[in-house]
Design an enzyme around this catalytic site. Structure first.
Site, PDB file in Angstrom:
ATOM      1  N   GLU A  74     -59.586-115.548  48.283  1.00  9.86           N
ATOM      2  CA  GLU A  74     -59.531-115.571  49.750  1.00  9.86           C
ATOM      3  C   GLU A  74     -59.200-116.959  50.274  1.00  9.86           C
ATOM      4  O   GLU A  74     -58.451-117.102  51.241  1.00  9.86           O
ATOM      5  CB  GLU A  74     -60.844-115.065  50.348  1.00  9.86           C
ATOM      6  CG  GLU A  74     -61.047-113.559  50.214  1.00  9.86           C
ATOM      7  CD  GLU A  74     -60.017-112.753  50.992  1.00  9.86           C
ATOM      8  OE1 GLU A  74     -59.419-113.292  51.939  1.00  9.86           O
ATOM      9  OE2 GLU A  74     -59.806-111.581  50.644  1.00  9.86           O
ATOM     10  N   THR A  85     -51.417-119.381  51.943  1.00  7.74           N
ATOM     11  CA  THR A  85     -50.220-119.162  51.137  1.00  7.74           C
ATOM     12  C   THR A  85     -49.972-117.671  50.976  1.00  7.74           C
ATOM     13  O   THR A  85     -50.901-116.874  50.971  1.00  7.74           O
ATOM     14  CB  THR A  85     -50.378-119.810  49.746  1.00  7.74           C
ATOM     15  OG1 THR A  85     -50.862-121.139  49.895  1.00  7.74           O
ATOM     16  CG2 THR A  85     -49.066-119.860  49.015  1.00  7.74           C
ATOM     17  N   TYR A  90     -64.171-114.965  58.971  1.00  8.57           N
ATOM     18  CA  TYR A  90     -63.311-114.042  58.241  1.00  8.57           C
ATOM     19  C   TYR A  90     -63.645-114.007  56.744  1.00  8.57           C
ATOM     20  O   TYR A  90     -63.836-112.931  56.165  1.00  8.57           O
ATOM     21  CB  TYR A  90     -61.818-114.390  58.414  1.00  8.57           C
ATOM     22  CG  TYR A  90     -61.012-113.719  57.349  1.00  8.57           C
ATOM     23  CD1 TYR A  90     -60.751-112.359  57.438  1.00  8.57           C
ATOM     24  CD2 TYR A  90     -60.604-114.399  56.198  1.00  8.57           C
ATOM     25  CE1 TYR A  90     -60.088-111.696  56.425  1.00  8.57           C
ATOM     26  CE2 TYR A  90     -59.941-113.746  55.181  1.00  8.57           C
ATOM     27  CZ  TYR A  90     -59.679-112.407  55.303  1.00  8.57           C
ATOM     28  OH  TYR A  90     -59.054-111.742  54.302  1.00  8.57           O
ATOM     29  N   ASP A  96     -58.794-110.627  60.197  1.00 10.05           N
ATOM     30  CA  ASP A  96     -57.783-111.680  60.226  1.00 10.05           C
ATOM     31  C   ASP A  96     -56.722-111.334  61.274  1.00 10.05           C
ATOM     32  O   ASP A  96     -56.876-110.366  62.023  1.00 10.05           O
ATOM     33  CB  ASP A  96     -57.182-111.889  58.828  1.00 10.05           C
ATOM     34  CG  ASP A  96     -56.200-110.787  58.452  1.00 10.05           C
ATOM     35  OD1 ASP A  96     -56.209-109.715  59.106  1.00 10.05           O
ATOM     36  OD2 ASP A  96     -55.423-110.998  57.501  1.00 10.05           O
TER      37      ASP A  96
END
Length: 260
Positions: free
Chosen positions: A34, A40, A117, A135
């Site tokens: 995560e 990325t 998150y 998210d």
DNA sequence: TGTCCACGTCT
DNA sequence: AAGACGTGGAC
């Protein structure tokens, strides 16, 4: 409240990618994935994740490693403060939790680099605890599902969306459900012009029912150039056969119904 | 190419 | 709680 979990999880079961961090339920490894995914794209993370886990298979291994070794394996991923946070958090886990990765929201949030998150993602995916993991993709999906108007970057709207995320979260597969919401946002319920015709939740979507799917969530400003790009995308949506293959066959959803 | 925006965390 | 941060990607 409509049943979102059944069609969404069925879709996810068919289309989810086989990723290294989906082959484990180790909270440590889910956490590492995560953090890497925060910054990325998936394709880029895969190699880094595998090398990282091979070098540091446990939170103890990470905690005991020199920071330089950690940074070297992070090289090329960017956002190096997150690698430092990862290392520092691993040491906290060993020191204050005896090496047992925390399984409570509060304990996770207390670790550096773990925000709302990521705490929800680790808890739901690795521990099966029904916690929202909202998210940017999930925000868009939920805003459309419930036709939430207003600026989703504002705290109040954001809280409302998180509450809805908790309400629709199934008790049995919260982690898969969270991942499915995010994946849907990444692949189908995309910004601008969503793929409602192949969406497993099209019948449940309030924005779709009201024809608001392209106006939700609210966008700040929309330069003319973007409008042109969207017109171009529109042409691409029609007649793309590989995307049509994503459609879920459903006895309850006829072509006429979808077009109506 | 440069400029601006995105995004989860932190403050 | 609005803005900074860091950096990739879009334009």
């Amino acid at each position: 409240m409509r049943d979102l979990a059944r069609p969404l999880l069925a879709w996810f079961d068919r289309h989810k990618r086989d990723l290294p961090w989906r082959r484990t339920s180790d909270p440590y490894r889910i956490w590492v994935s995560e953090i890497m995914l925060q910054q990325t794209q998936v394709d880029r993370v895969i190699g880094y994740y595998e090398r990282f886990i091979e070098a540091f298979p446990t939170v103890e291994a990470l905690a005991n490693a020199p920071l330089d070794d950690v940074l070297r394996l992070w090289e090329g991923l960017g956002y190096y403060s997150r690698a430092r946070n990862l290392h520092a958090a691993a040491q906290t886990v060993v020191r204050e939790h005896g090496g047992a990765f925390p399984r409570s929201y509060e304990a996770l949030r207390a670790l550096p680099g773990i925000g709302e998150y990521t705490a929800g993602a680790v808890l739901s995916i690795a521990c099966g605890v029904p916690t929202p993991a909202v998210d940017a993709n999930a925000i868009r999906v939920l805003a459309r599902l419930f036709a939430i108007e207003g600026d989703a970057s504002k705290g109040q709207v954001r809280r409302r969306i998180t509450e809805l995320a908790l309400q629709v979260l199934p008790a049995d597969r919260p982690g898969d459900f969270n991942q499915a919401l995010m994946e849907l946002g990444a692949l189908i319920c995309i910004p601008g012009r969503p793929g409602c015709l192949i969406c497993p939740l099209t019948d449940a979507c309030e924005a779709r029912a009201r024809g608001l799917q392209e106006r939700i969530p609210e966008v700040k400003s929309r330069p003319l150039q973007q409008l042109a790009a969207r017109a171009h995308d529109e042409a691409r949506w029609v007649g793309v056969s590989e995307l049509a293959a994503l459609a879920m066959p459903s006895p309850h959803r006829t072509l006429a119904g979808m077009l109506g």
